[in-house]
Design an enzyme around this catalytic site. Structure first.
Site, PDB file in Angstrom:
ATOM      1  N   LYS A   1      70.712  39.453  62.674  1.00 38.60           N
ATOM      2  CA  LYS A   1      70.228  40.287  61.562  1.00 38.60           C
ATOM      3  C   LYS A   1      68.783  39.957  61.252  1.00 38.60           C
ATOM      4  O   LYS A   1      68.406  38.787  61.176  1.00 38.60           O
ATOM      5  CB  LYS A   1      71.095  40.103  60.314  1.00 38.60           C
ATOM      6  CG  LYS A   1      70.660  41.021  59.152  1.00 38.60           C
ATOM      7  CD  LYS A   1      71.706  41.089  58.059  1.00 38.60           C
ATOM      8  CE  LYS A   1      71.722  39.851  57.194  1.00 38.60           C
ATOM      9  NZ  LYS A   1      70.446  39.682  56.429  1.00 38.60           N
ATOM     10  N   ASP A  33      71.180  33.518  56.149  1.00 37.24           N
ATOM     11  CA  ASP A  33      70.223  32.498  55.726  1.00 37.24           C
ATOM     12  C   ASP A  33      70.426  32.135  54.261  1.00 37.24           C
ATOM     13  O   ASP A  33      69.825  31.195  53.752  1.00 37.24           O
ATOM     14  CB  ASP A  33      68.781  32.930  56.007  1.00 37.24           C
ATOM     15  CG  ASP A  33      68.375  34.212  55.302  1.00 37.24           C
ATOM     16  OD1 ASP A  33      69.196  34.787  54.564  1.00 37.24           O
ATOM     17  OD2 ASP A  33      67.213  34.652  55.493  1.00 37.24           O
ATOM     18  N   SER A  34      71.330  32.859  53.582  1.00 37.44           N
ATOM     19  CA  SER A  34      71.720  32.501  52.217  1.00 37.44           C
ATOM     20  C   SER A  34      72.295  31.098  52.151  1.00 37.44           C
ATOM     21  O   SER A  34      72.302  30.481  51.077  1.00 37.44           O
ATOM     22  CB  SER A  34      72.749  33.501  51.685  1.00 37.44           C
ATOM     23  OG  SER A  34      73.880  33.567  52.545  1.00 37.44           O
ATOM     24  N   ASP A  39      71.775  35.509  60.878  1.00 36.91           N
ATOM     25  CA  ASP A  39      70.439  35.824  60.382  1.00 36.91           C
ATOM     26  C   ASP A  39      69.380  35.068  61.176  1.00 36.91           C
ATOM     27  O   ASP A  39      69.572  33.878  61.498  1.00 36.91           O
ATOM     28  CB  ASP A  39      70.305  35.407  58.921  1.00 36.91           C
ATOM     29  CG  ASP A  39      70.726  36.491  57.953  1.00 36.91           C
ATOM     30  OD1 ASP A  39      70.990  37.623  58.395  1.00 36.91           O
ATOM     31  OD2 ASP A  39      70.786  36.205  56.738  1.00 36.91           O
ATOM     32  N   GLU A  47      70.652  45.875  50.117  1.00 41.79           N
ATOM     33  CA  GLU A  47      70.812  44.842  49.083  1.00 41.79           C
ATOM     34  C   GLU A  47      70.104  45.199  47.784  1.00 41.79           C
ATOM     35  O   GLU A  47      68.915  45.538  47.767  1.00 41.79           O
ATOM     36  CB  GLU A  47      70.300  43.488  49.582  1.00 41.79           C
ATOM     37  CG  GLU A  47      70.460  42.389  48.528  1.00 41.79           C
ATOM     38  CD  GLU A  47      70.281  40.977  49.060  1.00 41.79           C
ATOM     39  OE1 GLU A  47      70.371  40.035  48.252  1.00 41.79           O
ATOM     40  OE2 GLU A  47      70.058  40.823  50.274  1.00 41.79           O
TER      41      GLU A  47
END
Length: 256
Positions: A113, A44-45, A83, A183
């Site tokens: 994810k 989703d980045s 994601d 992360e």
């Protein structure tokens, strides 16, 4: 031959590091796959460097499915993970099941994810894995919670926070996750989690002691205007691309 979940888990036991990068379209997928990446993450980045959002929160399910379809067409070998966007899986395990099923059926991804490792999320992961959906977990800095954190801040800096993240990672493993992203947490915390878990850890800004590493590919390539401090570009494609366009513009304007 496409990489599988069993291979990824076996690599941890063998001490073979796992390389993961993001992909957001057919071309980026082709490039990371040809270079030999093990896991291609449609993260989703992509909301930020690709779609121009300020955070990952606004990204919709339809948007990530659109990009994931293109990525799938560009992959031949890498294991693909997608994601699930914010609020597409947090309401209930049943909502997550419907969302994950839709993503897998429409994109052809091999796994999904989810962010978070609290008891409710662990229950959701268990629900998905029970019916055969491979799930990658994600703890530490979870970008979909950026507003709760007050920004993209390192997590796990206190003993209490470190213990909470460890417990979340253990809960996700018990729930059936095949791997977990760690992360932006301290190196010693990531090392302790990696040594404790039987499944692979994939670090991003978590130091060198994880079982693998993942980066946002636009950061690796130097395409983004800004990179997080833990992402060191290995190329400067942004400057090269701008220079190529400038040369093209000059050639066009100088043509009689």
């Amino acid at each position: 031959m496409t990489i599988t979940v069993s291979q990824i888990n076996r690599w941890k036991q063998e001490g073979r590091a796992i390389a993961a990068l993001t992909a957001w379209d057919y071309l980026s997928a082709q490039l990371v796959d040809a270079a030999g990446v093990d896991i291609a993450l449609v993260g989703d980045s992509l909301a930020m460097p690709v779609l121009g959002y300020e955070t990952t929160v606004p990204l919709t399910l339809d948007e990530i499915i659109h990009h994931a379809k293109a990525v799938r067409r560009g992959l031949s070998n890498a294991f693909m993970v997608v994601d699930l966007p914010f609020l597409s899986y947090q309401v209930s395990p049943e909502q997550a099941l419907v969302t994950a099923g839709k993503v897998m059926k429409e994109t052809g991804t091999q796994g999904v994810k989810l962010e978070g490792g609290h008891p409710a999320m662990a229950a959701t992961v268990a629900r998905l894995t029970q019916i055969g959906i491979p799930v990658m977990g994600h703890v530490g800095l979870t970008p979909q919670s950026v507003h709760q954190f007050g920004g993209f801040r390192k997590q796990g800096k206190t003993a209490k926070e470190a213990e909470r993240i460890l417990q979340e990672a253990q809960a996700l493993e018990r729930a059936g996750a095949f791997a977990i992203v760690l992360e932006h947490i301290p190196q010693d915390v990531a090392k302790a989690i990696t040594q404790t878990l039987g499944i692979p850890t994939i670090g991003i800004g978590a130091g060198p002691h994880c079982d693998g590493q993942v980066l946002v590919t636009s950061d690796l390539w130097g395409l983004s205007e800004w990179q997080p401090p833990f992402a060191q570009p290995l190329a400067d494609l942004r400057s090269q691309a701008i220079n190529a366009v400038q040369q093209f513009c000059n050639q066009v304007r100088q043509t009689p």
